[in-house]
Write a protein that holds these residues in place. Structure first.
Motif, PDB file in Angstrom:
ATOM      1  N   MET A  53       0.993  -1.168  -0.048  1.00  0.00           N
ATOM      2  CA  MET A  53       0.057  -0.123   0.112  1.00  0.00           C
ATOM      3  C   MET A  53       0.916   1.221  -0.078  1.00  0.00           C
ATOM      4  O   MET A  53       0.445   2.062  -0.544  1.00  0.00           O
ATOM      5  N   PHE A  54       2.088   1.156   0.501  1.00  0.00           N
ATOM      6  CA  PHE A  54       3.032   2.296   0.685  1.00  0.00           C
ATOM      7  C   PHE A  54       3.368   2.492  -0.791  1.00  0.00           C
ATOM      8  O   PHE A  54       3.351   3.768  -0.935  1.00  0.00           O
ATOM      9  N   LEU A  55       3.838   1.633  -1.456  1.00  0.00           N
ATOM     10  CA  LEU A  55       4.032   1.627  -3.052  1.00  0.00           C
ATOM     11  C   LEU A  55       3.027   2.502  -3.624  1.00  0.00           C
ATOM     12  O   LEU A  55       3.204   3.477  -4.234  1.00  0.00           O
ATOM     13  N   ILE A  56       1.514   2.115  -3.408  1.00  0.00           N
ATOM     14  CA  ILE A  56       0.732   2.436  -4.245  1.00  0.00           C
ATOM     15  C   ILE A  56       0.373   3.874  -3.751  1.00  0.00           C
ATOM     16  O   ILE A  56       0.125   4.890  -4.800  1.00  0.00           O
ATOM     17  N   ARG A  57       0.651   4.404  -2.886  1.00  0.00           N
ATOM     18  CA  ARG A  57       0.679   5.632  -2.020  1.00  0.00           C
ATOM     19  C   ARG A  57       1.590   6.610  -3.032  1.00  0.00           C
ATOM     20  O   ARG A  57       1.523   7.718  -3.313  1.00  0.00           O
ATOM     21  N   ARG A  58       2.802   6.024  -2.678  1.00  0.00           N
ATOM     22  CA  ARG A  58       3.806   6.792  -3.428  1.00  0.00           C
ATOM     23  C   ARG A  58       3.683   7.096  -4.899  1.00  0.00           C
ATOM     24  O   ARG A  58       3.869   8.204  -5.490  1.00  0.00           O
ATOM     25  N   LEU A  59       3.099   5.901  -5.579  1.00  0.00           N
ATOM     26  CA  LEU A  59       2.716   6.081  -7.146  1.00  0.00           C
ATOM     27  C   LEU A  59       1.787   7.058  -7.431  1.00  0.00           C
ATOM     28  O   LEU A  59       1.922   7.914  -8.026  1.00  0.00           O
ATOM     29  N   HIS A  60       0.831   7.137  -6.352  1.00  0.00           N
ATOM     30  CA  HIS A  60      -0.420   7.961  -6.696  1.00  0.00           C
ATOM     31  C   HIS A  60       0.053   9.599  -6.425  1.00  0.00           C
ATOM     32  O   HIS A  60      -0.283  10.320  -7.104  1.00  0.00           O
ATOM     33  N   LYS A  61       1.110   9.680  -5.446  1.00  0.00           N
ATOM     34  CA  LYS A  61       1.500  10.839  -5.003  1.00  0.00           C
ATOM     35  C   LYS A  61       2.418  11.373  -6.301  1.00  0.00           C
ATOM     36  O   LYS A  61       2.245  12.765  -6.643  1.00  0.00           O
ATOM     37  N   TRP A  62       3.187  10.815  -6.643  1.00  0.00           N
ATOM     38  CA  TRP A  62       4.354  11.194  -7.744  1.00  0.00           C
ATOM     39  C   TRP A  62       3.449  11.377  -9.273  1.00  0.00           C
ATOM     40  O   TRP A  62       3.747  12.309 -10.089  1.00  0.00           O
ATOM     41  N   PHE A  63       2.660  10.356  -9.504  1.00  0.00           N
ATOM     42  CA  PHE A  63       1.891  10.603 -10.759  1.00  0.00           C
ATOM     43  C   PHE A  63       0.745  11.756 -10.695  1.00  0.00           C
ATOM     44  O   PHE A  63       0.825  12.490 -11.782  1.00  0.00           O
ATOM     45  N   GLY A  64       0.588  12.060  -9.465  1.00  0.00           N
ATOM     46  CA  GLY A  64      -0.269  12.983  -9.225  1.00  0.00           C
ATOM     47  C   GLY A  64       0.585  14.464  -9.436  1.00  0.00           C
ATOM     48  O   GLY A  64       0.076  15.521 -10.106  1.00  0.00           O
ATOM     49  N   LEU A  65       1.821  14.586  -9.008  1.00  0.00           N
ATOM     50  CA  LEU A  65       2.584  15.520  -9.105  1.00  0.00           C
ATOM     51  C   LEU A  65       2.798  16.007 -10.704  1.00  0.00           C
ATOM     52  O   LEU A  65       2.796  17.071 -11.058  1.00  0.00           O
ATOM     53  N   VAL A  66       3.164  14.797 -11.303  1.00  0.00           N
ATOM     54  CA  VAL A  66       3.396  15.114 -12.849  1.00  0.00           C
ATOM     55  C   VAL A  66       2.322  15.079 -13.752  1.00  0.00           C
ATOM     56  O   VAL A  66       2.439  16.095 -14.660  1.00  0.00           O
ATOM     57  N   TRP A 116      -2.744   5.205 -14.556  1.00  0.00           N
ATOM     58  CA  TRP A 116      -2.298   4.741 -13.191  1.00  0.00           C
ATOM     59  C   TRP A 116      -2.599   5.635 -12.112  1.00  0.00           C
ATOM     60  O   TRP A 116      -2.619   5.028 -10.849  1.00  0.00           O
ATOM     61  N   LEU A 117      -2.938   6.853 -12.141  1.00  0.00           N
ATOM     62  CA  LEU A 117      -3.369   7.613 -11.183  1.00  0.00           C
ATOM     63  C   LEU A 117      -4.471   7.537 -10.806  1.00  0.00           C
ATOM     64  O   LEU A 117      -4.606   7.315  -9.623  1.00  0.00           O
ATOM     65  N   ALA A 118      -5.488   7.181 -11.568  1.00  0.00           N
ATOM     66  CA  ALA A 118      -7.021   6.815 -11.092  1.00  0.00           C
ATOM     67  C   ALA A 118      -6.976   5.492 -10.567  1.00  0.00           C
ATOM     68  O   ALA A 118      -7.553   5.199  -9.286  1.00  0.00           O
ATOM     69  N   LEU A 119      -6.206   4.592 -11.089  1.00  0.00           N
ATOM     70  CA  LEU A 119      -6.252   2.963 -10.484  1.00  0.00           C
ATOM     71  C   LEU A 119      -5.875   3.234  -9.109  1.00  0.00           C
ATOM     72  O   LEU A 119      -6.068   2.425  -8.214  1.00  0.00           O
ATOM     73  N   SER A 120      -4.562   3.674  -9.124  1.00  0.00           N
ATOM     74  CA  SER A 120      -3.906   3.573  -7.541  1.00  0.00           C
ATOM     75  C   SER A 120      -4.526   4.439  -6.671  1.00  0.00           C
ATOM     76  O   SER A 120      -5.099   4.019  -5.581  1.00  0.00           O
ATOM     77  N   GLY A 121      -5.400   5.498  -7.052  1.00  0.00           N
ATOM     78  CA  GLY A 121      -6.317   6.185  -6.254  1.00  0.00           C
ATOM     79  C   GLY A 121      -7.660   5.294  -5.642  1.00  0.00           C
ATOM     80  O   GLY A 121      -7.793   5.326  -4.630  1.00  0.00           O
ATOM     81  N   PHE A 122      -8.030   4.505  -6.647  1.00  0.00           N
ATOM     82  CA  PHE A 122      -9.120   3.611  -6.591  1.00  0.00           C
ATOM     83  C   PHE A 122      -8.613   2.669  -5.429  1.00  0.00           C
ATOM     84  O   PHE A 122      -9.596   2.253  -4.444  1.00  0.00           O
ATOM     85  N   ILE A 123      -7.570   1.985  -5.793  1.00  0.00           N
ATOM     86  CA  ILE A 123      -6.999   0.785  -4.860  1.00  0.00           C
ATOM     87  C   ILE A 123      -6.974   1.450  -3.492  1.00  0.00           C
ATOM     88  O   ILE A 123      -7.268   0.777  -2.464  1.00  0.00           O
ATOM     89  N   MET A 124      -6.612   2.790  -3.375  1.00  0.00           N
ATOM     90  CA  MET A 124      -6.304   3.368  -1.952  1.00  0.00           C
ATOM     91  C   MET A 124      -7.530   3.507  -1.169  1.00  0.00           C
ATOM     92  O   MET A 124      -7.667   3.665   0.112  1.00  0.00           O
ATOM     93  N   LEU A 125      -8.836   3.602  -1.950  1.00  0.00           N
ATOM     94  CA  LEU A 125      -9.927   3.866  -1.287  1.00  0.00           C
ATOM     95  C   LEU A 125     -10.342   2.545  -0.397  1.00  0.00           C
ATOM     96  O   LEU A 125     -10.942   3.040   0.526  1.00  0.00           O
ATOM     97  N   PHE A 126      -9.676   1.291  -0.904  1.00  0.00           N
ATOM     98  CA  PHE A 126     -10.169   0.269   0.144  1.00  0.00           C
ATOM     99  C   PHE A 126      -9.474   0.302   1.418  1.00  0.00           C
ATOM    100  O   PHE A 126     -10.061  -0.312   2.293  1.00  0.00           O
TER     101      PHE A 126
END
Lengths: 236, 239
Positions: free
Chosen positions: B1-14, B207-217
């Motif tokens: 989940m940490f990885l997903i959160r990081r992915l979401h953050k960095w994809f969000g930034l870019v 990937w941004l949307a998918l990682s965000g969606f996974i984090m919802l759980f």
């Protein structure tokens, strides 16, 4: 004191809970529509570009005669189908086909005629798999007049040509990539009934909710990269 | 989940800015009335006059055109009728009664546009378009561009060969077209949504949307729904 990072996180979280699935639909459908070229979606590769061959006017009935037979014509066109000269006449009640040699109105195109025309137009390799005269217009060619010939060909993605029995003309070309596009478009614009109303209320609400969700996400970014800087400062 | 959160953050930034722009342009287009964008309301379709008596025979049309013909159409052009003959060098219009060639010049284009315009405002300009512009990118060229002095700055585009009204462009369309440009990321021609840039960014946003969606759980705890639970209980008690 208001803890803004917490407010931003909570707002983003709850908005995402509501709009998250639709956001995913938007991205997936958008990706499909960008990745598959629109010319392929339109099925341009399914049909041959007709060669414009000159018509010999010798022995043809004149437009004035056709106009007299078909009262109240809105337009009239001399063309060739399967090497034969024909008139296609538009009237208020619809369009019809006339033999340009005899001047007589032709009956609705039969199965053999529709098959011949479809095979002449079709640019793919496979032959005709199935033919049916439809009296109810299927969703994939909504808005077209009935009846209509559906000619399904063998080949990748179920290529289908629709031929108008009234005029013998190609009305539409469809295949599974088009059908998928139409399906994802429905999700993209959230009009699950007619698939063409881009101003529906549900879409307006959902899109603006998405704007707020994106904005709260951007807001969150302000706090998301701060800790590391502090750590670095502390280390220095 | 940490990885997903990081992915979401960095994809969000870019990619976040484009995601936001997609949201805003999409939301704006949903608000703009599509009938006005399509310009349907700017054009009146006149009921055609009855076909003229004594139209030329095929032989006479062929003689007037003087070229091989692959198609002939007799059709209305506003209140008059024309023969349109398709030849190897394009479509030619011929008067169906006297056989004279009809050319769509600026005066004729203006008359046709005024008759087709659903309004009373005067014409401000008539110009010929030979190269694709933002307004004429979807139409066959050459074309005539006839602009009116109404609030919407309605502009009718006429086919310069056939005289037919190909479409109408209004200020509503111009506004919509700006958001459309932002949405499809084609900043020069505003036409193609099938280019590498948009496909790459959209893949990233997936990937941004998918990682965000996974984090919802994992983002919600039982107590998060306590308010909802309490509300339902309160409602039940009231009954």
């Amino acid at each position: 004191m208001v803890r803004w990072p917490s407010v931003a996180r909570k707002a983003h979280k709850w908005l995402s809970l509501i709009i998250g699935v639709q956001a995913l639909f938007w991205v997936v459908s958008g990706l499909y529509m960008t990745a598959v070229h629109i010319d392929i979606i339109h099925g341009d590769h399914l049909v041959r570009t007709p060669v414009a061959e000159p018509i010999s006017m010798v022995g043809l009935v004149d437009p004035a005669v056709i106009l007299k037979t078909a009262g109240g014509a809105q337009s009239l066109r001399l063309d060739q189908q399967l090497g034969q000269p024909v008139y296609i006449v538009s009237q208020k009640e619809g369009r019809s086909l006339f033999d340009a040699r005899s001047g007589e109105k032709l009956p609705l195109i039969d199965e053999a005629g529709a098959r011949q025309r479809a095979e002449q137009i079709y640019a793919g390799d496979g032959g005709v798999r199935e033919m049916e005269l439809l009296y109810e217009i299927p969703g994939e060619i909504r808005g077209r007049p009935a009846p209509i010939w559906r000619v399904q060909f063998e080949g990748l993605w179920r290529p289908t040509l629709y031929i108008a029995p009234q005029t013998g003309e190609l009305v539409a070309k469809r295949h599974d990539l088009w059908r998928t596009f139409d399906f994802v478009w429905m999700f993209h614009i959230m009009d699950y009934e007619t698939r063409d109303n881009v101003n529906n209320l549900l879409l307006k609400i959902a899109t603006w909710m998405m704007v707020v969700t994106s904005l709260t996400g951007a807001w969150l970014l302000l706090y998301s990269f701060r800790r590391k800087r502090r750590v670095r400062k502390a280390a220095a | 989940m940490f990885l997903i959160r990081r992915l979401h953050k960095w994809f969000g930034l870019v990619l976040g800015l484009q995601f936001l722009l997609w949201s805003i342009s999409g939301a704006a287009m949903a608000l703009i009335d599509h009938r006005k964008v399509a310009g349907e309301e700017s054009i009146v379709h006149s009921t055609p006059s009855p076909t003229p008596a004594g139209v030329l025979s095929l032989a006479q049309v062929a003689q007037a055109v003087g070229q091989p013909i692959s198609q002939i159409e007799l059709r209305p052009l506003q209140d008059a009728w024309v023969y349109a003959a398709t030849t190897p060098s394009g479509v030619q219009l011929v008067d169906p009664v006297d056989g004279r060639r009809i050319v769509i010049d600026d005066a004729r284009a203006k008359t046709l546009a005024v008759a087709a315009f659903n309004g009373t405002a005067p014409v401000t300009s008539v110009s010929r378009v030979d190269k694709p512009t933002l307004e004429t990118r979807d139409f066959a060229l050459p074309a005539w561009r006839v602009e009116f002095a109404d609030k919407e700055k309605t502009t009718l585009i006429l086919n310069a060969v056939t005289g037919e009204v190909a479409g109408a462009k209004t200020n509503t369309w111009r506004l919509w077209d700006f958001f459309w440009m932002i949405h499809i990321m084609d900043y020069t021609d505003r036409q193609s949504f099938n280019h590498p840039l948009i496909i790459i960014i959209a893949t990233g946003c997936l990937w941004l949307a998918l990682s965000g969606f996974i984090m919802l759980f994992s983002a919600f705890r039982r107590q998060d729904f306590a308010y909802i639970h309490d509300g339902i209980e309160w409602l039940q008690r009231r009954r």
